[in-house]
Design a protein around this motif. Structure first.
Motif, PDB file in Angstrom:
ATOM      1  N   SER A  57      39.150  33.424  43.033  1.00 48.84           N
ATOM      2  CA  SER A  57      40.415  32.868  43.491  1.00 48.84           C
ATOM      3  C   SER A  57      40.113  31.681  44.390  1.00 48.84           C
ATOM      4  O   SER A  57      39.359  31.821  45.364  1.00 48.84           O
ATOM      5  N   LEU A  87      35.509  45.153  44.512  1.00 51.98           N
ATOM      6  CA  LEU A  87      36.599  44.255  44.886  1.00 51.98           C
ATOM      7  C   LEU A  87      36.621  44.109  46.393  1.00 51.98           C
ATOM      8  O   LEU A  87      36.527  45.101  47.123  1.00 51.98           O
ATOM      9  N   LYS A  90      40.743  42.619  50.309  1.00 54.02           N
ATOM     10  CA  LYS A  90      41.979  41.834  50.269  1.00 54.02           C
ATOM     11  C   LYS A  90      42.558  41.669  48.862  1.00 54.02           C
ATOM     12  O   LYS A  90      43.710  41.258  48.724  1.00 54.02           O
ATOM     13  N   ILE A  91      41.792  42.027  47.801  1.00 51.53           N
ATOM     14  CA  ILE A  91      42.377  41.966  46.450  1.00 51.53           C
ATOM     15  C   ILE A  91      42.463  43.336  45.789  1.00 51.53           C
ATOM     16  O   ILE A  91      42.839  43.425  44.628  1.00 51.53           O
ATOM     17  N   SER A  94      45.361  44.543  43.357  1.00 51.20           N
ATOM     18  CA  SER A  94      45.884  43.374  42.644  1.00 51.20           C
ATOM     19  C   SER A  94      45.640  43.518  41.149  1.00 51.20           C
ATOM     20  O   SER A  94      44.944  44.432  40.696  1.00 51.20           O
ATOM     21  N   ALA A  96      43.788  41.758  39.480  1.00 51.16           N
ATOM     22  CA  ALA A  96      42.392  41.409  39.175  1.00 51.16           C
ATOM     23  C   ALA A  96      41.625  42.630  38.681  1.00 51.16           C
ATOM     24  O   ALA A  96      40.797  42.522  37.766  1.00 51.16           O
TER      25      ALA A  96
END
Length: 151
Positions: A57, A87, A90-91, A94, A96
């Motif tokens: 990202s 991961l 913070k993601i 998500s 992702a």
């Protein structure tokens, strides 16, 4: 964005792996060998039998998934197995995560694997991880147990 990792990504992947290792209630009991992990990640990038994908990202690698394909120990059939799914906090949660898993599934299918084995062995959000895999078509097929020794 989900993409194949390059050798240039390995320092970021290594840092995420070290962070995951330290966070894991299971893995943190073991030492972390940066050289060994880096060697494995290089192999996964370079070998057709290996897979290392990253979630990126704004130019920052924030997660990834690693897998191997190999001949099953009791068969000539090809199988694939996830090695690590990591991961940045913070993601987590998500899209992702779903994209990484789906890309790994596509890779295993293209490689001709008869099955793809995944797991949740870190002790971090184990049931959430299992439910995500189940939503993506995986089914529970094994039970893992361990005993630890004090040396």
């Amino acid at each position: 964005m989900i993409r194949p990792a390059t050798l240039e990504d390995l320092s970021a992947v290594l840092a995420l792996g070290e962070m995951l290792h330290a966070e894991s209630p299971r893995w943190s009991r073991l030492s972390f060998n940066r050289t060994k992990v880096l060697t494995l990640m290089q192999y996964l990038v370079d070998s057709p039998d290996g897979l290392l994908l990253v979630a990126e990202s704004n130019g920052e690698v924030l997660g990834g998934i690693a897998a191997l394909s190999f001949s099953h120990w009791s068969s000539d059939d090809l199988v694939a197995e996830e090695i690590s799914f990591f991961l940045h906090p913070k993601i987590r949660g998500s899209f992702a995560a779903t994209r990484l898993i789906c890309a790994m599934q596509a890779w295993a299918r293209i490689r001709g694997a008869k099955s793809l084995i995944v797991g949740a062995s870190t002790g971090i959000s184990t049931e959430d991880t299992a439910r995500l895999y189940e939503r993506l078509g995986f089914r529970r097929c094994a039970i893992g147990l361990e005993v630890t020794f004090q040396h």
